[in-house]
Write an enzyme that holds these catalytic residues in place. Structure first.
Site, PDB file in Angstrom:
ATOM      1  N   LYS A 169       1.245  14.513   0.657  1.00 39.89           N
ATOM      2  CA  LYS A 169      -0.143  14.805   0.260  1.00 39.89           C
ATOM      3  C   LYS A 169      -0.344  16.299   0.005  1.00 39.89           C
ATOM      4  O   LYS A 169      -1.323  16.733  -0.562  1.00 39.89           O
ATOM      5  CB  LYS A 169      -1.128  14.290   1.308  1.00 39.89           C
TER       6      LYS A 169
ATOM      7  N   HIS B  45       0.794  -1.231   0.000  1.00 36.71           N
ATOM      8  CA  HIS B  45       0.000   0.000   0.000  1.00 36.71           C
ATOM      9  C   HIS B  45       0.823   1.275   0.000  1.00 36.71           C
ATOM     10  O   HIS B  45       0.268   2.367   0.099  1.00 36.71           O
ATOM     11  CB  HIS B  45      -0.932   0.050   1.205  1.00 36.71           C
TER      12      HIS B  45
ATOM     13  N   THR C 122      -8.354   6.804  -2.091  1.00 37.33           N
ATOM     14  CA  THR C 122      -9.719   6.300  -2.269  1.00 37.33           C
ATOM     15  C   THR C 122     -10.723   7.422  -2.011  1.00 37.33           C
ATOM     16  O   THR C 122     -11.844   7.385  -2.516  1.00 37.33           O
ATOM     17  CB  THR C 122     -10.018   5.113  -1.322  1.00 37.33           C
TER      18      THR C 122
ATOM     19  N   LYS D  81     -14.470   8.718  -3.732  1.00 36.98           N
ATOM     20  CA  LYS D  81     -15.692   9.063  -2.987  1.00 36.98           C
ATOM     21  C   LYS D  81     -16.189  10.438  -3.410  1.00 36.98           C
ATOM     22  O   LYS D  81     -17.389  10.659  -3.597  1.00 36.98           O
ATOM     23  CB  LYS D  81     -15.422   9.021  -1.475  1.00 36.98           C
TER      24      LYS D  81
ATOM     25  N   LYS E 133      -7.911  13.986   4.327  1.00 34.20           N
ATOM     26  CA  LYS E 133      -7.087  12.773   4.283  1.00 34.20           C
ATOM     27  C   LYS E 133      -6.072  12.883   5.408  1.00 34.20           C
ATOM     28  O   LYS E 133      -6.008  13.927   6.070  1.00 34.20           O
ATOM     29  CB  LYS E 133      -6.382  12.652   2.934  1.00 34.20           C
ATOM     30  N   ARG E 134      -5.285  11.820   5.662  1.00 36.28           N
ATOM     31  CA  ARG E 134      -4.238  11.940   6.660  1.00 36.28           C
ATOM     32  C   ARG E 134      -3.294  13.076   6.295  1.00 36.28           C
ATOM     33  O   ARG E 134      -3.103  13.369   5.119  1.00 36.28           O
ATOM     34  CB  ARG E 134      -3.447  10.627   6.763  1.00 36.28           C
TER      35      ARG E 134
HETATM   36  C1  26V Z   1       2.547   2.481   7.940  1.00 38.19           C
HETATM   37  C2  26V Z   1       2.814   2.782   9.222  1.00 38.19           C
HETATM   38  C3  26V Z   1       4.181   3.120   9.549  1.00 38.19           C
HETATM   39  C4  26V Z   1       4.445   3.215  10.972  1.00 38.19           C
HETATM   40  C5  26V Z   1       3.315   3.649  11.827  1.00 38.19           C
HETATM   41  C6  26V Z   1       2.043   3.093  11.552  1.00 38.19           C
HETATM   42  C7  26V Z   1       1.813   2.794  10.161  1.00 38.19           C
HETATM   43  C8  26V Z   1       0.565   2.476   9.761  1.00 38.19           C
HETATM   44  C9  26V Z   1       0.300   2.173   8.472  1.00 38.19           C
HETATM   45  C10 26V Z   1       1.287   2.183   7.572  1.00 38.19           C
HETATM   46  C11 26V Z   1       0.999   1.860   6.170  1.00 38.19           C
HETATM   47  C12 26V Z   1       0.067   2.839   5.620  1.00 38.19           C
HETATM   48  C13 26V Z   1      -0.248   2.466   4.256  1.00 38.19           C
HETATM   49  C14 26V Z   1      -1.511   3.100   3.763  1.00 38.19           C
HETATM   50  O1  26V Z   1      -2.463   3.368   4.474  1.00 38.19           O
HETATM   51  N1  26V Z   1      -1.502   3.322   2.485  1.00 38.19           N
HETATM   52  C15 26V Z   1      -2.637   3.858   1.807  1.00 38.19           C
HETATM   53  O2  26V Z   1      -3.385   2.750   1.338  1.00 38.19           O
HETATM   54  C16 26V Z   1      -4.537   3.153   0.629  1.00 38.19           C
HETATM   55  C17 26V Z   1      -5.311   1.906   0.291  1.00 38.19           C
HETATM   56  O3  26V Z   1      -4.590   1.136  -0.608  1.00 38.19           O
HETATM   57  C18 26V Z   1      -4.150   3.952  -0.587  1.00 38.19           C
HETATM   58  O4  26V Z   1      -5.317   4.395  -1.218  1.00 38.19           O
HETATM   59  C19 26V Z   1      -3.299   5.152  -0.193  1.00 38.19           C
HETATM   60  O5  26V Z   1      -2.828   5.821  -1.330  1.00 38.19           O
HETATM   61  C20 26V Z   1      -2.127   4.697   0.653  1.00 38.19           C
HETATM   62  O6  26V Z   1      -1.411   5.809   1.166  1.00 38.19           O
END
Ligand code: 26V
Length: 683
Positions: free
Chosen positions: A541, A347, A643, A647, A535-536
C-alpha cells in the site's frame, strides 16, 4: 404460515421483547431512548417486523443470500438505523426537548469492529445495500468477544490493546438459544453397518448459540439479519477431558479474530473457528429451507451461499456432509446442489493470504470433513485428467490436496458455481495469471464484481453538510439512485455551487481539525491541503512512499529557501498486524517524521504530519468528508480493489493514485482531468 397453509406463531416474535427491554436498559442511552421512542411513533416497530420477515421471504421466489464471512466491520448502528428508518430528525428534536444532544448519545455506542479491513467493511456495506434494495440476505459470522485490537501509539510505536466492544453490552443483538446447534470436533469416524451411516464417535461437542442483529434497510420494510454465532459448552460434556479445560477451549473459539497462527495451537483454533460458524450457519439454513419446502432437492434454487474469501470454504464439504450423511443423498446429486449453491469471492492475490491447512490438522480436528475433501479431490483429479488430456504438470498445480496440505482456494473454485474478483483488473489477473489453470478447467466460472460502498453511510449520513448541498442542487433522488449524482455535472462551472462546496469542505475540515487537536494536541490549518492516506498498513500500500515524499519536501525546504509549497497537512491512519515488523516500523517512522516536522518553526507553517490513532469505521466517517487529496498509491497489481478510494471520491477529494484495483475503473469514469494517475500503466 406453515406447509399446510395454517398460521403458526413462532417463538422469535416474542423474543423481540427482549430487544425492547435491552434498548431501555443501557444506562444513559436507555433513558434517552425511552424518551425518543414515543416520538418515533410506529417506526421503531419496523424492527418488530424483523423476525416476521424471515417467514415472509420464505414464500417469495427470491433466492436467499447467505453471506458467510469471518469479518463484518459494521461500526456503529444507532445513527445508521435511525437514518435508514427515516426517524433521525424526529429523534434528534425529541432528545433536544429533554436537553439531550443526540451526538452525545451517539458516542455511547461502541464501534463493532468484527473485522480486519476491506473484506470486512465490504461485507457490512453489502448487508446495508441488500436490505435497502429489499433482497433477503443473511450474514453469518462469529460473535467475537474482542474485536480487532485497539491501537494506541506510545512513543511513536503501535501498542495493541484488547477491544472490549461488548463491555457495555450490544444493544442490537438478540440471543436465540432455541436455535442453538451442536458442532462436533476431534472425533473418530466409524461406519455403522446397521444404520449404513458414518458415525462420529467420541466427538467433542460445542454449542453454537446465535445472536441476531437487525440490518435495517433504507426506505423499505425489509430488515435482514446478521447472525453472530457464540460458542458455549454443550450439554454433552466430553468424558475424556477435565470440564474446566473443555470450557476454556470452548471460550477460546469466540475470543479473538484471527488468533495468532505462529503456533500449531493457534492455527488449529483458526480452523476450529471457521468450521464452527460455517457448520452452525448451514444447519440453520437447511432448517429454514425445510420449514418451507418438503425436501432439499431445490436447495440450490432457493439459496446462494456467498463465501467471503477462503475463510468460510469449509461450507462446501460441510454441506456435502449434511446432504450425504444426514439426508441420505447420493454423492452426485449432493455435489450438484452444493456446487450450484456456493459462490466464492477472492479478495487478494497476496501469497501469504492464500490459505492452506495441513492435512494432519484437518484430519484430526474434522475427520469426516477431511474424508469428504479427499473424495472431492479424487473426483476433481478425474475431471482434470479428462479435460486436460492427462497433463501432469497442470494436475500438479491445481490439486486440492498436495504436499500434505489442503488448498482452500482450489477447493473453493471446484465447489462453487461462480468465482469473482473485486475489480476489473483484479478479476483479469485472477483469470489470466493467478488462477489461469482453473479458468481453463472452468471457463464459465470466473467473473468480475467491482466493489462498491453504501453511499448512505459514507456520504448521506457521515457528511450531512454535503448531503444538504446535493439535495438543494440536484434534488433528493440520488439517495435512492446514486447514479443520479451525475446530475452535478451541470454545475461543475457554477461558481455559486463551487463556493458552497468549498464551504462544506471547510466545515468538515474543521471537524477533523478539532478531533486532531483533541486527540493529538496538534493544531492544523484548515486552509492547508488535507492529504490523507488511511487504510491497513502494508508494504504494497506504500505508506512508506508517502512518508518519503514528506521527508523530501521537508529537506528541500530546509536546504533551499526558494523552495516553498502550498501548505500541506499529511494525515495517516493505519493499523499494522501485530507480528508485521516492517509495518510497525513504518508507523514509527511516520510518527518520528511528525515530531521533527511539526516542531520545526522554519517549516511548520507549510508542513504538518498527523498520525490518527486507532483507524476504524467510526473515525473514517470523520476523515472521508474532510479530505482534499486521497492517497491510493499501491504497487500496481497488488490492491484487489480498495474501497476507501470510493469513499474519498464520493466526498469530493481529488485522488492521487496508481492504476490499481478499482482506481482503474474510477479513472475511466471521471476522466484524466479529474484524477492524478502515476506509475506503471500496463501490467
Ligand atoms: C488474510 C489474512 C491472512 C492471515 C491473517 C489474517 C488475514 C485476514 C484477512 C485476510 C484476507 C484479507 C483480504 C482483504 O481484506 N482484501 C481486501 O478486500 C477488499 C474488499 O474486496 C479490497 O477492497 C482490498 O483491495 C483487499 O485488500
Amino acid at each position: 404460515v406453515n406447509e399446510n397453509g395454517t398460521q403458526q406463531v413462532l417463538p422469535e416474535v416474542n423474543e423481540f421483547k427482549i430487544q425492547e427491554y435491552d434498548l431501555l436498559h443501557i444506562s444513559e442511552a436507555g433513558k434517552a431512548l425511552e424518551k425518543i421512542r414515543n416520538r418515533m411513533g410506529n417506526a421503531i416497530y419496523e424492527l418488530g417486523s424483523w423476525p416476521m420477515f424471515e417467514i415472509a421471504v420464505s414464500h417469495t421466489d427470491k433466492e436467499s443470500i447467505l453471506h458467510f464471512s469471518m469479518e463484518f466491520l459494521i461500526g456503529r448502528l444507532l445513527v445508521n438505523n435511525m437514518m435508514n428508518l427515516g426517524i433521525y430528525e424526529i429523534a434528534k428534536d425529541g432528545l433536544e426537548d429533554y436537553g439531550i444532544n443526540i451526538h452525545d448519545l451517539e458516542e455511547l455506542e461502541s464501534d463493532a469492529g468484527l473485522g480486519n479491513g476491506g473484506l470486512g467493511r465490504l461485507a457490512a456495506c453489502f448487508m446495508d445495500s441488500l436490505a435497502s434494495l429489499s433482497y433477503p440476505a443473511f450474514g453469518n459470522t462469529i460473535r467475537y468477544e474482542y474485536g480487532l485490537f485497539k491501537q494506541k501509539i506510545e512513543n511513536g510505536y503501535q501498542v495493541e490493546v484488547p477491544d472490549q466492544w461488548l463491555r457495555l453490552g450490544n444493544m442490537w443483538e438478540v440471543r436465540k438459544p432455541k436455535h442453538a446447534v451442536d458442532v462436533k470436533f476431534w472425533c473418530r469416524v466409524v461406519w455403522n453397518e446397521e444404520t449404513g451411516k458414518w458415525e462420529h464417535v467420541d466427538a467433542e461437542c460445542v454449542r453454537a448459540v446465535p445472536y441476531d442483529m437487525p440490518i435495517v434497510g433504507n426506505d423499505t420494510t425489509v430488515t435482514n439479519t446478521l447472525r453472530l454465532w457464540h460458542a458455549e459448552p454443550s450439554e454433552e460434556i466430553p468424558s475424556n477431558k477435565d470440564f474446566r479445560q473443555y470450557a476454556q477451549e470452548v471460550r477460546d473459539i469466540c475470543q479473538t479474530l484471527y488468533p495468532d497462527d505462529s503456533t500449531l495451537a493457534g492455527r488449529t483454533l483458526r480452523l476450529k473457528q471457521q468450521y464452527f460458524f460455517v457448520s452452525a450457519g448451514i444447519r440453520a439454513i437447511i432448517k429454514n429451507h425445510l420449514r418451507v419446502y418438503p425436501s432439499l432437492s431445490n436447495f440450490h434454487e432457493k439459496n446462494v451461499i456467498q463465501l467471503n474469501d477462503t475463510h468460510p470454504v469449509l461450507a462446501i464439504p460441510e454441506l456435502m456432509r449434511i446432504l450425504v450423511d444426514e439426508y441420505d443423498m447420493e454423492w452426485d446429486e449432493a455435489w450438484h446442489i452444493t456446487s450450484h449453491t456456493c459462490a466464492y469471492t477472492n479478495h487478494t492475490i497476496l501469497a501469504e493470504a492464500l490459505e492452506k491447512w495441513p492435512v494432519s490438522t484437518m484430519e484430526s480436528l474434522l475427520p469426516r470433513i477431511y474424508q469428504i475433501i479427499e473424495e472431492i479431490n479424487r473426483r476433481f483429479i478425474g475431471y482434470v485428467k479428462q479435460v486436460s488430456d492427462h497433463d501432469d504438470d497442470l494436475l500438479n498445480r491445481v490439486m486440492i490436496i498436495k504436499d500434505g496440505q489442503v488448498y482452500m482456494a482450489h477447493l473453493a473454485i471446484a465447489g462453487s458455481f461462480s468465482v469473482n474478483g473485486v475489480a476489473r483488473l483484479h478479476s483479469q489477473i485472477l483469470k489470466e495469471q493467478e488462477m489461469k489453470d482453473f479458468n481453463f478447467l472452468y471457463p464459465n466460472k470466473f467473473n468480475n464484481k467491482t466493489n462498491g460502498i453504501t453511499h448512505r453511510r459514507w456520504l448521506a449520513y457521515s457528511n450531512p453538510e454535503l448531503s444538504a448541498l446535493l439535495n438543494e442542487t440536484i434534488g433528493t433522488d440520488w439517495l435512492k439512485h446514486p447514479e443520479q449524482l451525475e446530475k452535478l455535472m451541470e454545475y461543475v462551472d457554477d461558481s455559486i455551487v463551487q463556493g458552497k462546496f468549498y464551504n462544506v469542505k471547510q466545515q468538515r475540515k474543521q471537524v477533523l481539525a478539532d478531533y486532531i487537536y483533541k486527540h493529538n494536541g496538534i493544531r492544523i490549518d484548515t486552509n492547508s491541503i488535507f492529504d490523507i492516506q488511511v487504510k491497513r498498513l502494508h508494504a504494497y500500500k506504500r505508506q512508506l512512499l508517502n512518508i518519503m515524499h514528506v521527508i523530501y519536501l521537508y529537506q528541500e525546504m530546509k536546504v533551499n529557501p526558494e523552495f516553498r509549497i502550498y501548505p500541506r497537512t499529511f494525515i495517516f491512519g493505519a493499523k499494522a498486524a501485530p507480528a508485521y515488523y516492517f509495518a510497525k516500523k513504518v508507523i514509527k517512522l511516520i510518527n518520528s517524521v511528525a515530531d521533527i516536522v511539526n516542531n520545526d518553526p522554519e517549516t511548520s507553517d507549510y508542513l504538518k504530519v498527523v498520525f490518527i490513532e486507532n483507524y476504524g469505521v467510526t473515525i473514517a466517517e470523520k476523515i472521508m468528508p474532510a479530505a482534499d487529496v486521497s492517497e491510493q498509491i499501491s504497487t500496481a497489481g497488488k490492491e484487489a480493489s480498495g474501497t476507501g478510494n470510493m469513499k474519498f471520491m464520493m466526498n469530493g477529494a481529488v485522488t492521487i493514485g496508481t492504476l490499481d484495483g478499482a482506481n482503474v475503473e474510477m479513472a475511466e469514469r471521471v476522466g484524466d482531468d479529474n484524477i492524478i494517475i502515476f506509475g506503471l500503466k500496463d501490467n
